[in-house]
Scaffold this motif. Structure first.
Motif, short mmCIF file in Angstrom:
data_model
loop_
_atom_site.label_atom_id
_atom_site.label_comp_id
_atom_site.label_asym_id
_atom_site.label_seq_id
_atom_site.Cartn_x
_atom_site.Cartn_y
_atom_site.Cartn_z
N PRO A 92 76.57 31.15 -19.88
CA PRO A 92 77.74 30.45 -19.33
C PRO A 92 77.96 30.72 -17.85
N SER A 93 77.33 31.77 -17.31
CA SER A 93 77.49 32.08 -15.89
C SER A 93 76.54 31.25 -15.02
N ARG A 94 75.57 30.56 -15.67
CA ARG A 94 74.67 29.70 -14.92
C ARG A 94 74.47 28.40 -15.68
N LEU A 95 75.20 27.39 -15.27
CA LEU A 95 75.11 26.09 -15.90
C LEU A 95 74.39 25.15 -14.94
N ASP A 96 73.11 24.93 -15.19
CA ASP A 96 72.29 24.14 -14.27
C ASP A 96 71.22 23.42 -15.07
N ILE A 97 71.55 22.24 -15.58
CA ILE A 97 70.62 21.54 -16.46
C ILE A 97 69.39 21.03 -15.72
N GLU A 98 69.49 20.85 -14.42
CA GLU A 98 68.32 20.39 -13.67
C GLU A 98 67.29 21.50 -13.53
N ALA A 99 67.75 22.73 -13.41
CA ALA A 99 66.83 23.85 -13.22
C ALA A 99 66.35 24.46 -14.53
N ALA A 100 67.11 24.30 -15.60
CA ALA A 100 66.80 24.98 -16.87
C ALA A 100 65.59 24.35 -17.55
N SER A 101 64.66 25.20 -17.96
CA SER A 101 63.42 24.74 -18.60
C SER A 101 63.24 25.41 -19.96
N SER A 102 62.58 24.71 -20.87
CA SER A 102 62.26 25.27 -22.19
C SER A 102 60.90 25.95 -22.22
N ARG A 103 60.27 26.13 -21.07
CA ARG A 103 58.93 26.69 -20.98
C ARG A 103 58.82 28.05 -21.67
N GLY A 104 59.84 28.89 -21.52
CA GLY A 104 59.78 30.24 -22.08
C GLY A 104 59.66 30.25 -23.59
N PHE A 105 60.27 29.27 -24.26
CA PHE A 105 60.13 29.21 -25.72
C PHE A 105 58.71 28.78 -26.08
N GLY A 106 58.13 27.91 -25.26
CA GLY A 106 56.73 27.57 -25.46
C GLY A 106 55.83 28.78 -25.33
N GLU A 107 56.14 29.64 -24.36
CA GLU A 107 55.38 30.89 -24.19
C GLU A 107 55.47 31.74 -25.44
N LEU A 108 56.67 31.86 -25.97
CA LEU A 108 56.87 32.71 -27.15
C LEU A 108 56.11 32.16 -28.35
N ILE A 109 56.14 30.85 -28.56
CA ILE A 109 55.42 30.25 -29.68
C ILE A 109 53.92 30.44 -29.51
N ALA A 110 53.43 30.26 -28.29
CA ALA A 110 52.00 30.40 -28.03
C ALA A 110 51.51 31.81 -28.33
#
Length: 301
Positions: A92-110
């Motif tokens: 909640p301290s960083r609300l930035d939908i343009e900058a936010a990426s789901s890449r890290g969850f892809g890393e975890l799944i990989a």
């Protein structure tokens, strides 16, 4: 009175287990017999509610590119359980939908490694990128995959439902709607495709099966049978609003109790949209005290 204390988490304040314990203390003070049965809806905290154990920790990147540790859980049958909120949590301290990426969850799944089955829990993320970041990391899933969605929202519905809470202004919501419509056309109306900022659609495109998280979890923990044996069921979460009844655990608990004819009381740190629930004080520092007091009140009713 036989009572069942079955809350979901109060995000950022209490886990489902902590909330259940506070409720149970109050109910017992009022003389009730209580069983604690914490719930989850497929989002954060689901692995613990399902009884999964942490088997190792991986280093991944959060939604804004910062390194963080994310646990890999496993069930007794060897199923690997991963939560999107462990990799790319909502902040909640960083609300930035343009900058936010789901890449890290892809890393975890990989990095899940060879396994017979993968259970992915979607919810509580900062991203609204329709899984674009995740798909940069994954060409395929490492095992047959079931996805637990914390909402039944489609891609069409997700921007308006969840964009504002992640910081999207009105014009940005409109842009998100256009962007979501341009992605994964064949999954645009698939229930759950809009979960976790469109991660549901991205995973479905890789062959994963999307299922309602709350229904899956409540069945897995035996909620129906335990509720049937109770005189009172108490459930709730941090905020009760119309989305509570569109795939969240407390809404599913209330639905099952209505079928069974068992009294069910819902609570929320905040109660919005005219929802039928008891509002707590709204002060996060009083959450445990609020729940204990609620338990005393309901146990003496």
């Amino acid at each position: 009175m036989n009572a069942l204390a079955s809350p979901a988490s109060l995000k950022g304040v209490l886990t489902a287990g902590e909330a259940a314990a506070a409720l149970a203390r109050g109910l017992r003070l009022a003389g009730a017999e209580v069983e604690e049965l914490p719930l989850a809806d497929g989002g954060e905290g689901t692995a613990v509610v399902l009884g999964a154990e942490v088997v190792r920790v991986e280093r991944v990147h959060d939604a804004f590119g910062n390194e963080r540790e994310a646990p890999v859980h496993a069930l007794a049958d060897g199923t690997v359980v991963l939560e999107s909120a462990d990799a790319i949590p909502f902040d909640p301290s960083r609300l930035d939908i343009e900058a936010a990426s789901s890449r890290g969850f892809g890393e975890l799944i990989a990095r899940a490694g060879p396994c017979e089955r993968l259970l992915l829990c979607l919810g509580g993320t900062a991203s609204m990128d329709v899984g674009a970041g995740l798909l940069e990391m994954l060409d395929e899933l490492p095992a047959p995959t079931t996805v637990l969605c914390d909402t039944r929202a489609t891609l069409v519905e997700a921007p308006r439902l969840f964009g504002p809470q992640k910081g999207a202004l009105a014009d940005e919501v409109t842009e998100l709607e256009r962007r979501f419509a341009d992605h994964a056309q064949s999954f645009a109306k698939l229930p759950g495709a809009g979960a976790a900022g469109g991660l549901g659609a991205a995973l479905a495109s890789l062959g994963a099966q999307l299922v309602p998280g709350a229904a899956y979890v409540l069945e897995a923990v035996g909620f129906r049978d335990r509720a049937a044996a109770a005189d009172l069921v108490v459930s709730g979460e941090g905020a009760v609003d119309r989305t509570t009844f569109e795939g969240k655990a407390p809404g599913e608990a209330a639905r099952i109790c209505a079928e069974l004819g068992v009294r069910c009381v819902l609570f929320g740190g905040r109660v919005e949209d005219g929802a039928d629930a008891i509002a707590l004080s709204g002060d996060p520092t009083r959450a445990r005290e609020d729940l204990e007091e609620l338990g005393v009140r309901l146990g003496g009713a």
